[in-house]
Design a protein around this motif. Structure first.
Motif: not given
Length: 474
Positions: A416-424, A427-431, A437-439
């Motif tokens: 969910p963190t990847v989806y939120f940061l990258a798409f919501v 932030m793209g690839p950086t997200g 890393a967060f998991g």
């Protein structure tokens, strides 16, 4: 080949020496395991960036089917460790035989299923544009070839798990060295061709890997049946025994679910990544390969902890088992902190080793891969602690707990963190890199808090070869 790691050193005396003697061959085995993928990545990186991207897409799908049977090899390691610690060699050999036959049948069925389901699985990936046209067809060819050799892959997996539970990690290490040497020789020959032999590209990389695995599986079977280096296995031990099969299924199912949900998380992440341009897909795959390489010390200590806990609980020494866990966690955290510093300081040169095609796409992959490695270095210490604690839970037979914390790591922390940061948050690839890393950070914190409760100190055997306890450990 004879065992140089008697059970008495694991259940008696100091902890540092047996932990080290177990861990360092496991680290080498894992290093050699990564070398399969690194060798493929190294040579495919000289073929094209798209070839590297094809492996990025194929591996999560392959791992999903592997994970279905992989959990049952974990059950074998747990039971062999606890029966060995309880000084029940006959039961350890019986478990080894049952796991070997059970997983072999599963591997054959999964190989057939994987070959015919390659196209439907790839269709799940929502790739776009150039990735669909250039990368996905290569992934298809890689997967179809790889699945045909799946039984050989599992042969060595089973052997390594059983020997680890027994306390002998050096013999599998030696066999792995032979297997990797075969793969390193075959990779460039089959990928690019030589003389009258035509190059097979990505299919050549898959064929090289499964051929090398076949060599390792044959050597592993020889060790189990014809030497005293591991649990004593006879042909009669291969005949189905419903009592032992039930133990294997009951303990192994949570591990199989853990690995399956982990692979589903990888597929979900890959499905998000393939929506980006090919350099991002390649950087993601390359970054994951490098992450698996730098995580080796943590993985080695985690698997050594599995054996230490299993044998000491089997010997009815729970306090010694707990001391072994804390020792491994401290050592792992220290080592991974040093590795993180290196990753932060020199990400470019590390990533650049594996991309040498000299194209703009390769340069973009190196830049993105360097950013990925630098961001993920934040999680390295947490990764070490998490792997040791998961090893402790598995060693005790608490495979449901290990599954729960893995799911927290991936499905509450990472996906969910990847989806939120990258798409919501766009932030793209950086997200993607931050979410990856967060998991592990979240998973390590939760697993450590639960560990302090002490409710994990149970065995899955009551008396040698007789009964099985609940083993859920809450």
């Amino acid at each position: 080949m004879t065992s140089t790691q008697p059970s008495s050193s694991i259940t008696d005396g100091g902890l540092v020496r047996p932990m080290f003697e177990l861990a360092w061959p496991i680290v080498v085995i894992q290093l050699l395991q990564v070398m399969y993928n690194v060798a493929d990545t190294f040579w495919l990186g000289r073929l094209s960036s798209d070839a590297v991207g094809a492996m990025s897409i194929a591996f999560p799908l392959i791992f999903f089917l592997i994970s279905v049977a992989g959990g049952f090899t974990t059950a074998g390691s747990i039971l062999v460790a606890q029966f060995t610690g309880a000084d029940s060699e006959g039961s350890a050999g019986k478990v080894a035989g049952q796991v070997l036959s059970f997983v072999s049948i599963l591997a054959i069925l999964l190989a057939i299923a994987g070959y015919f389901l390659t196209d439907p699985m790839l269709a799940v990936m929502p790739s776009q544009g150039a990735t669909t046209e250039q990368v996905v067809p290569l992934a298809r060819r890689y997967m179809e070839t790889y699945f045909l050799g799946l039984p050989f892959l599992f042969g060595f997996f089973v052997f390594t798990s059983l020997m680890r539970g027994y306390g002998n990690t050096r013999t599998p290490m030696r066999i792995m060295m032979v297997s990797v040497a075969v793969n390193v020789v075959l990779d460039p020959l089959l990928i690019f061709g030589w003389g009258s032999l035509d190059g097979m590209g990505v299919q050549g990389a898959a064929l090289a890997t499964i051929s090398a695995r076949a060599v390792a599986s044959v050597l592993g079977l020889y060790v189990l049946f014809f030497t005293s280096a591991g649990p004593t296995v006879g042909l009669d031990d291969l005949l189905p025994d419903l009592g032992f099969i039930w133990k294997i299924v009951r303990i192994g199912t949570p591990s199989a679910l853990e690995q399956s949900t982990s692979s589903l998380a990888m597929i979900s992440l890959t499905a998000m990544v393939v929506q980006f341009a090919p350099p991002v897909v390649s950087a993601y795959g390359l970054g994951n390969r490098l992450a698996s390489l730098v995580f080796l010390p943590a993985m080695g200590l985690g698997r050594a902890t599995n054996t230490m806990v299993g044998q000491n609980l089997g010997a009815r020494k729970p306090d010694r088992a707990e001391r072994a866990v804390w020792l491994a966690a401290k050592v792992g955290a220290g080592v991974m902190f040093a590795v993180a510093i290196v990753a932060v300081l020199f990400p470019g040169p590390i990533v650049g080793v594996f991309m040498a095609t000299g194209t703009k796409q390769a340069d973009a992959t190196i830049r993105l891969g360097s950013q990925y490695l630098r961001i993920r270095s934040v999680e390295f210490v947490f990764m070490a602690v998490l792997q040791v604690l998961l090893g402790a839970y598995r060693g005790a037979g608490n495979t449901k707990l290990a599954m729960a914390f893995s799911m927290i790591t991936l499905w509450l922390g990472r996906v969910p963190t990847v989806y939120f940061l990258a798409f919501v948050r766009d932030m793209g690839p950086t997200g993607v890199w931050i979410g990856m890393a967060f998991g592990n950070i979240i998973g390590a914190i939760v697993a450590a808090l639960w560990f302090t409760r002490g409710t994990w100190k149970r065995t899955v055997i009551d008396e040698p070869g007789v009964a099985v306890a609940d083993g859920d450990g809450e």
